[in-house]
Enzyme design. Structure first.
Site, short mmCIF file in Angstrom:
data_model
loop_
_atom_site.label_atom_id
_atom_site.label_comp_id
_atom_site.label_asym_id
_atom_site.label_seq_id
_atom_site.Cartn_x
_atom_site.Cartn_y
_atom_site.Cartn_z
N ARG A 173 1.17 -1.32 0.21
CA ARG A 173 -0.15 0.51 -0.39
C ARG A 173 1.07 1.00 0.03
NH1 ARG A 173 -2.15 -3.34 3.61
NH2 ARG A 173 -4.35 -4.15 3.73
N LYS A 199 -2.09 -2.61 7.98
CA LYS A 199 -3.17 -1.45 8.30
C LYS A 199 -3.20 -2.71 9.86
CE LYS A 199 -6.72 -0.76 4.66
NZ LYS A 199 -7.99 -1.44 4.50
N HIS A 267 -2.42 2.98 -6.01
CA HIS A 267 -3.78 1.91 -5.68
C HIS A 267 -3.44 0.35 -6.56
CE1 HIS A 267 -5.02 -0.58 -1.90
NE2 HIS A 267 -6.40 -1.04 -2.44
N ARG A 270 -0.59 -1.11 -6.58
CA ARG A 270 -0.92 -2.97 -6.09
C ARG A 270 -1.70 -4.11 -6.68
NH1 ARG A 270 -1.12 -4.37 -0.11
NH2 ARG A 270 -3.75 -5.25 0.24
N HIS A 293 -3.78 -9.13 3.53
CA HIS A 293 -5.09 -9.14 3.55
C HIS A 293 -5.68 -10.07 4.47
CE1 HIS A 293 -6.23 -7.33 -1.13
NE2 HIS A 293 -5.94 -6.98 -0.06
N TYR A 302 -9.26 -10.28 -7.21
CA TYR A 302 -8.98 -11.30 -8.52
C TYR A 302 -7.89 -12.06 -7.79
CZ TYR A 302 -6.47 -8.09 -5.87
OH TYR A 302 -5.97 -6.36 -4.73
#
Length: 321
Positions: A173, A199, A267, A270, A293, A302
């Site tokens: 990111r 995150k 983004h 990425r 993730h 994807y």
């Protein structure tokens, strides 16, 4: 520096008792759940908007007791009003998530159960398919020579090329790339793995290609500013932390020159990393780990594997390898 206090709801529509609980809830989310400032801001805004609507809907101040006694029809009316204001499905889902989070906090604190929220279904949201950048174009973003006509110092070209190489070459990111400290990047010949903070302050190991590392080291050698180990490795023209907006503007200029659509953003690099790995046989769960993730469902739009398997998948499948 003291943390900024969260604003209370408008006293014209909400009583002080519920306002105080909102502040306590946001403090809990910040300290215990470690939600990002942007998420906290969005949750606070959504709950305030709901209280403003209810105050007008009921023609009276919303108290803590009144909020706990909400009816499903009250929530449906609020959601319908938001839709009438052209608020999209994803924003409505976030509003509902914020309200439910606040309701769970009240219940845990023994202040009552907001049963109405359990009777409301989340709005349906169509999944948006990421738009990857073509492989050849993605590589050109990391080529400093593409900007040879610009009136900028060469070290800035090198810096921007290194950042964009990280976005496409390691799937970071933009906040993760710009959050890297000098000590996070291995010196030449000392390894090919970054420890990235993503995150929720979660860290993960991310492989980095030697040609991407070479671009980073080239930038470091050219940078006129001091880059201490604990400081950011990517700095602005005056030596302060590099802002994401600078890279966004660089990509906006470059995509015009390359004939690419507005969807070619940091983004999107990425997304392209994930899409191109997957198209070359990359394992979905490995790509999930590389992207950081929390849920495989996010990756499935994807994109517990051990680090050696991650490195093997990465080196075998990535087009820059």
């Amino acid at each position: 520096m003291a943390k900024r206090a969260e604003p209370l709801p408008d006293p014209a529509c909400a009583a002080s008792d519920i306002g105080q609980q909102i502040v306590r809830w946001l403090t809990h989310l910040r300290a215990e759940r470690r939600l990002s400032p942007k998420t906290l801001e969005a949750y606070a805004r959504d709950v305030r908007q709901c209280l403003m609507f209810l105050g007008q809907h009921w023609s009276e101040q919303v108290t803590l007791e009144g909020f706990v006694a909400l009816e499903p029809a009250d929530i449906r009316s609020f959601m319908a009003a938001r839709r009438a204001d052209d608020i999209g499905g994803r924003s409505l889902m976030r509003s509902l998530a914020g309200l439910r989070s606040f309701a769970r906090f009240l219940e845990r604190e023994g202040l009552g159960k907001v049963g109405a929220l359990g009777a409301i279904r989340a709005p349906k949201v169509g999944k948006s398919v990421p738009k990857p950048i073509h492989m050849s174009a993605a590589k050109r973003f990391a080529d400093a020579s593409e900007r040879a006509g610009e009136d900028r110092e060469p070290w800035i070209w090198a810096r921007d090329a290194a950042v964009m190489a990280l976005l496409y070459g390691s799937g970071l990111r933009i906040s993760e790339a710009l959050g890297l400290k000098r000590r996070d990047v291995p010196p030449p010949g000392a390894g090919d793995v970054l420890v990235v903070t993503g995150k929720g302050n979660k860290t993960r190991m991310v492989p980095v290609l030697q040609n991407v590392l070479a671009l980073i080291h080239e930038y470091v050698a050219m940078c006129p500013h001091s880059l201490p180990p604990e400081g950011p490795i990517f700095v602005g023209a005056r030596g302060g932390p590099l802002r994401a907006r600078i890279i966004q503007l660089v990509m906006a200029r470059m995509r015009g020159a390359l004939g690419l659509p507005d969807s070619a953003t940091p983004h999107a690099l990425r997304h392209s990393f994930a899409t191109h790995l997957l198209s070359r046989g990359g394992d979905l769960r490995a790509i999930q780990e590389l992207l950081g993730h929390a849920s495989l469902s996010t990756t499935q739009i994807y994109t517990g594997i051990d680090s050696e398997r991650l490195l093997d998948v990465y080196r075998t499948a990535h087009p820059r390898a």
